[in-house]
Structures are given as structure tokens and as C-alpha cells.
Enzyme design. Structure first.
Site, short mmCIF file in Angstrom:
data_model
loop_
_atom_site.label_atom_id
_atom_site.label_comp_id
_atom_site.label_asym_id
_atom_site.label_seq_id
_atom_site.Cartn_x
_atom_site.Cartn_y
_atom_site.Cartn_z
CD GLU A 156 57.83 64.69 -10.38
OE1 GLU A 156 57.82 65.41 -11.43
OE2 GLU A 156 57.25 63.71 -9.97
CG ASN A 179 53.24 62.13 -12.55
OD1 ASN A 179 52.45 62.78 -12.67
ND2 ASN A 179 53.96 61.49 -13.73
CG ASN A 216 51.13 66.57 -10.05
OD1 ASN A 216 51.33 67.67 -10.70
ND2 ASN A 216 51.40 65.35 -10.65
CD GLU A 217 50.39 66.08 -14.64
OE1 GLU A 217 50.56 64.99 -14.74
OE2 GLU A 217 50.82 67.04 -15.48
CE1 TYR A 231 56.67 69.46 -18.77
CE2 TYR A 231 54.39 68.37 -18.37
CZ TYR A 231 55.65 68.78 -17.91
OH TYR A 231 55.89 68.83 -16.29
CD GLU A 263 54.18 69.43 -13.62
OE1 GLU A 263 54.18 68.53 -14.58
OE2 GLU A 263 53.84 68.71 -12.67
CD GLN A 308 60.78 68.09 -12.67
OE1 GLN A 308 61.32 67.85 -11.70
NE2 GLN A 308 59.61 67.31 -12.79
#
Ligand code: AHR
Length: 503
Positions: A43, A88, A188-189, A259, A306, A352
Site C-alpha cells: 500500500e 484505505n 477496500n473495506e 488483524y 489482509e 503488508q
């Protein structure tokens, strides 16, 4: 068939009745360990791109600005698919800012991470990097503030072979052949209120459906990943259900993000996160099935695009998390869960790759490998194997009102070299666990290769010039066999991969 019982004394302990048993059976298959499970994520965030994989003017970089020391470590890791440009970041990103002559690219305020984006690294730099490391590129479109047109033009820029406006822009920028980017994320998200352009499930599904249609009209060979759950405090199951229902004829994957943390400083609790990971996967698999009642349903899989441990370094530290030995153990826990669900989890991207919640850390003079690097590399050697449904009986503990085996296990089989891999995380803080490994089909040979990570200090970390401590130990055992099973003692707080061979 004639079966003999082999007994192998290994790990220094032969118990009369070992407290744990693992039964392996190469006929009980789950699915292929998809090579795309060994992906990463890059990212525009902190020093992931700039100062990570790319550092113009550095003596460590090549003429294109790629850090060659980093590239070597990335190649060695065996990254199969690389997700880009966020995260993000993608929800406020205009991809056209990142193409063309570098000195003419605009500098923008980057809102997701409150930074300035020079745009000197963009689509062409990313796609060339993916080619250089031998990874599939996976681009996440701007599903936040972006438009359907932005998305379809991006596909045209990367994949169109005819002379169209965007394909010719690509040619002008030095690339004649299409890149043929196969994997595309539809945002994304978008379920998270922190996301630029956050939407409710219905609004997201409408946008994603139109984006998917338009992108496929440009290139119908692409594979699409819907933005699934990342916000587990909200109605995450409802989100997946709505998205799957609306997109079931368009998408190939639905994304999950997780996470984990050890904020309570409790190893056994930390390594019990598999309860939730298994639950997220199984619940999402059920939601997928529920949308597939019609004739000839489109197969849909889970992309865990992720995942990692992340709780110490926040935005101010640019997510430069320092990983310790217990985090390396957690890598095994994630992969064991993915392998146990190999029929439905078909892509995964560790978040990442470099500097930002990453296995590789750099400074201007070089790099070091964090302890989490090693299990990722080793599990990656099982890509393409078939995951087996092992039966496990192990001493247990109680977490969240449920019993959990201390041994967290996955097994895979490579039919080409008749190798069975037994991946065992012993999450007990203090108990070594002697285990009888019983083979059901075929005859074990005496060769056992052992890969193990174990370290007395759970909190041990690496740094520059000191990254040889928390590393795996490998050995081979030649056993005196007498029965078709072996006993191995898995030390407390250890991650072990046994490679057994069948005749
Ligand atoms: O990986 C860091 C961030 O975590 C990503 O940008 C976002 O998708 C997630 O919340």
C-alpha cells in the site's frame, strides 16, 4: 491392505501412551493449497513503497528505483500475488495521477494516512515490479470516492491490446504489450466507517455490480474480489450476505480482513484467535453457499486479502510494527486455518510486505528480516499440495467458553514426491506434548525432515545487524521404524513442520 505399525522415537521422548494423536489419511482431501494463499499487500502507506520497495537515488536501488536488496528478500519469500495500491489509500486514489512522466505527476494530499503523495510510483512501476518478482498483480479499484468509469479505464489501460485511448496512453508510457492484470478488487473495506466513501451494504453492492459489469466488458477474463467484512463490530454477516446476494453472478471471491493482537499479553489466548478466524471463514462459506441455490452457480471463494498481527504501531509510527517470536507462531496459526479450509480460502495476502506491518524492514543502509518472515517462507513451500483433513486429539484448554486443543494442526500432501507435511503449532505456554502421528494409507518411510521455530523468550525481536536469533532450526531424523506411526514431542510454544515420506 497390509499395514504395519511404525514407531519412531523423535524429539527426545517416547511416551507409552502419548497424550495427543494426529491421524493422517491421504485419501481424506480438502482441496488444493492454492498458490495464491502466499500473497502480500503493498500500500501507499508510510515506508511501504517509498523507502521500502522503491527508493530513487539510493545506491541500493537499480536504474528503475527498485531496491535490489529488498527485491531479493521478496523473491526469496515467494510472493505469489501482490495487492496494490491499498488499503484505505485506494478509496481516495486517482490512478491517472500515477502514470506518465514522473516529473509531471501531481503531488496530492493523501487523506487516508494524512500524507503527501508524490505519485512517482504508480501503475506502471507497480506492474513492472510484480513482473520482476514473479507475482500476480492484484489491483484494488477506488470503491470509495471513485467512479465506475475510473475503474473500467484502469482495466483498459492495463489490459487492452487494441489502439484505444487508454491503451495508447500505456504505449506512450513505454509499455506496448498489455499487462493482462487478472485480479481486481472491487474496493477496500467499504463496510468500515473509517473508509473514504464508506457505504452501506446495499449502496456498495449497487456500485460494485455496475463496476464489475463495466470492467468485465473491457476484459471478460478478469477475476473480481468483492469487499467483504472487515468491521466485525458491526453486522458483518449481514454485510456479506447482502453483497454476495447482489454480486453472486459477477464475483469470484469475497474478501475478509483480520488483524489480531496480544493486548492481554496472554500467549494461549493470543494463539486461540484461530477460533475466530475459523468462524469468520466458515460463516462466510455458509453465506456463499446460501447464495448458490440456483442452477449452475458461479463458484465464489474467500480471499483473505489482509491478515496479520497488528496492535503496537499505530498511524503515528506509520504502522512499523516490530514482530517478536510469538508473532511468528501466529503466522502458523493463520496458515493452519487457511489450509484446513483449502476448499474455500483460495487467496490470502499478508498485510503488508516491507516496513508497514511487514516481514522485511529497511533503512538506507540495508534491511533485516523479522521473525514472522520465516514461517511465511516455509509454509509457502506447500503451495500446490492437497490439504488433508487430519483427525486430532490433543490436551485442551478453555477459551471464550469453548474447548480448544493445544495443538493447532494442518496437514498437506504432495503426491509427486509422496511427502506428507504435518504443521503443528503447540500453543501451550509450558507443556511439551508427546504426540502419536498415525498414518492411515500407505507406508511411512524412516525419513523425517523437521523444521521448527522455538525460542525461550516469547518477546524476542530482531533489528538491524541482529536478525539471526529467532530463526528456524532444521534437522533430519532417520528413525528405526517398527510400526506405521511415530511419536514426536512438540515443545511448548513452538511451531513445527514435519515432512514425512510415504513409500
Ligand atoms: O493494512 C493497513 C490498513 O488496514 C489498510 O489500509 C486497511 O485496508 C486496513 O484497515
Amino acid at each position: 491392505m497390509h499395514r504395519i505399525l511404525l514407531v519412531l522415537i523423535a524429539g527426545g521422548l517416547m511416551a507409552q501412551t502419548p497424550p495427543a494423536r494426529i491421524k493422517i489419511d491421504i485419501d481424506r482431501t480438502i482441496g488444493e493449497v492454492d498458490p495464491l494463499l502466499f500473497g502480500n499487500f503493498a500500500e501507499h502507506l508510510g515506508r511501504m513503497i517509498y523507502g521500502g520497495i522503491y527508493e530513487e537515488g539510493s545506491p541500493l536501488s537499480d536504474k528503475d528505483g527498485y531496491r535490489t536488496d529488498v527485491m531479493d528478500a521478496v523473491k526469496k519469500l515467494g510472493v505469489s500475488i501482490l495487492r496494490y495500491p491499498g488499503g484505505n489509500f485506494s478509496s481516495g486514489y486517482n490512478w491517472t495521477d500515477g502514470i506518465g512522466p514522473k516529473d509531471q505527476r501531481p503531488v496530492r494530499v493523501e487523506l487516508a494516512w494524512n500524507a503527501l503523495e508524490s505519485n512517482r510510483f504508480g501503475t506502471d512501476e507497480f506492474l513492472r515490479y510484480a513482473e520482476r518478482i514473479g507475482a500476480e498483480p492484484y489491483i484494488c479499484i477506488n470503491g470509495g470516492l471513485g467512479t465506475v468509469d475510473d475503474a473500467r479505464h484502469w482495466v483498459e489501460y492495463t489490459n487492452e491490446s487494441r489502439h484505444t485511448y487508454w491503451a495508447d496512453q500505456r504505449r506512450k508510457n513505454g509499455r506496448d504489450e498489455p499487462y493482462k492484470v487478472k485480479y481486481w478488487g472491487l474496493g477496500n473495506e467499504i463496510d468500515g466507517p473509517w473508509q473514504l466513501g464508506h457505504k452501506n451494504a446495499e449502496d456498495y453492492a449497487k456500485f460494485a455490480l455496475e463496476a464489475a459489469k463495466a470492467m468485465r466488458l473491457v476484459d471478460d477474463s478478469i477475476k473480481l474480489v468483492a469487499s467483504g467484512s472487515s468491521n466485525y463490530g458491526a453486522d458483518w454477516i449481514g454485510w456479506n450476505r447482502t453483497v454476495l446476494n447482489a454480486l453472486r453472478n459477477e464475483i469470484d471471491y469475497i474478501a475478509l480482513h483480520t488483524y489480531i493482537n496480544n493486548r492481554d499479553n496472554d500467549l494461549e489466548k493470543f494463539l486461540g484467535w484461530s477460533q475466530r478466524i475459523d468462524y469468520y471463514i466458515e460463516t462466510t462459506a455458509g453465506a456463499i453457499q446460501a447464495t448458490q441455490s440456483g442452477p449452475n452457480p458461479r463458484p465464489i471463494y474467500i480471499a483473505y486479502d489482509e491478515w496479520n498481527v497488528w496492535y503496537r504501531a499505530g498511524n503515528n509510527e506509520h504502522l512499523e510494527e516490530t514482530y517478536n517470536f510469538e508473532d511468528a507462531l501466529a503466522m502458523g496459526m493463520f496458515f493452519n486455518s487457511f489450509f484446513r479450509h483449502a476448499d474455500v480460502v483460495k487467496m490470502a495476502n499478508l498485510a503488508q510486505l516491507v516496513n508497514v506491518i511487514a516481514p522485511i524492514m529497511t533503512n538506507k543502509q540495508g534491511l533485516f528480516l523479522q521473525p514472522i518472515y520465516f514461517p511465511i517462507l516455509e509454509y509457502g513451500k506447500q503451495r500446490g499440495n492437497v490439504a488433508l483433513n487430519a483427525w486430532v486429539a490433543s490436551p485442551k484448554y478453555t477459551l471464550n467458553r469453548r474447548e480448544l486443543p493445544y495443538l493447532d494442526v494442518s496437514t498437506t500432501y504432495n503426491s509427486k514426491d509422496h511427502a506428507v507435511y504435518v504443521n503443528v503449532l503447540n500453543r501451550s505456554k509450558s507443556q511439551d506434548i508427546a504426540t502419536r502421528i498415525e498414518n492411515q494409507e500407505g507406508i511411512l518411510t524412516p525419513d523425517v525432515a523437521v523444521w521448527q521455530m522455538n525460542y525461550p523468550d516469547l518477546k524476542a525481536t530482531h533489528t538491524f545487524g541482529d536478525d539471526k536469533k529467532v530463526v528456524p532450526k532444521t534437522s533430519t531424523l532417520t528413525a528405526s521404524l517398527s510400526k506405521n506411526s511415530l511419536v514426536y514431542t512438540f515443545p511448548a510454544h513452538s511451531l513445527t513442520i514435519l515432512r514425512l515420506r510415504l513409500e
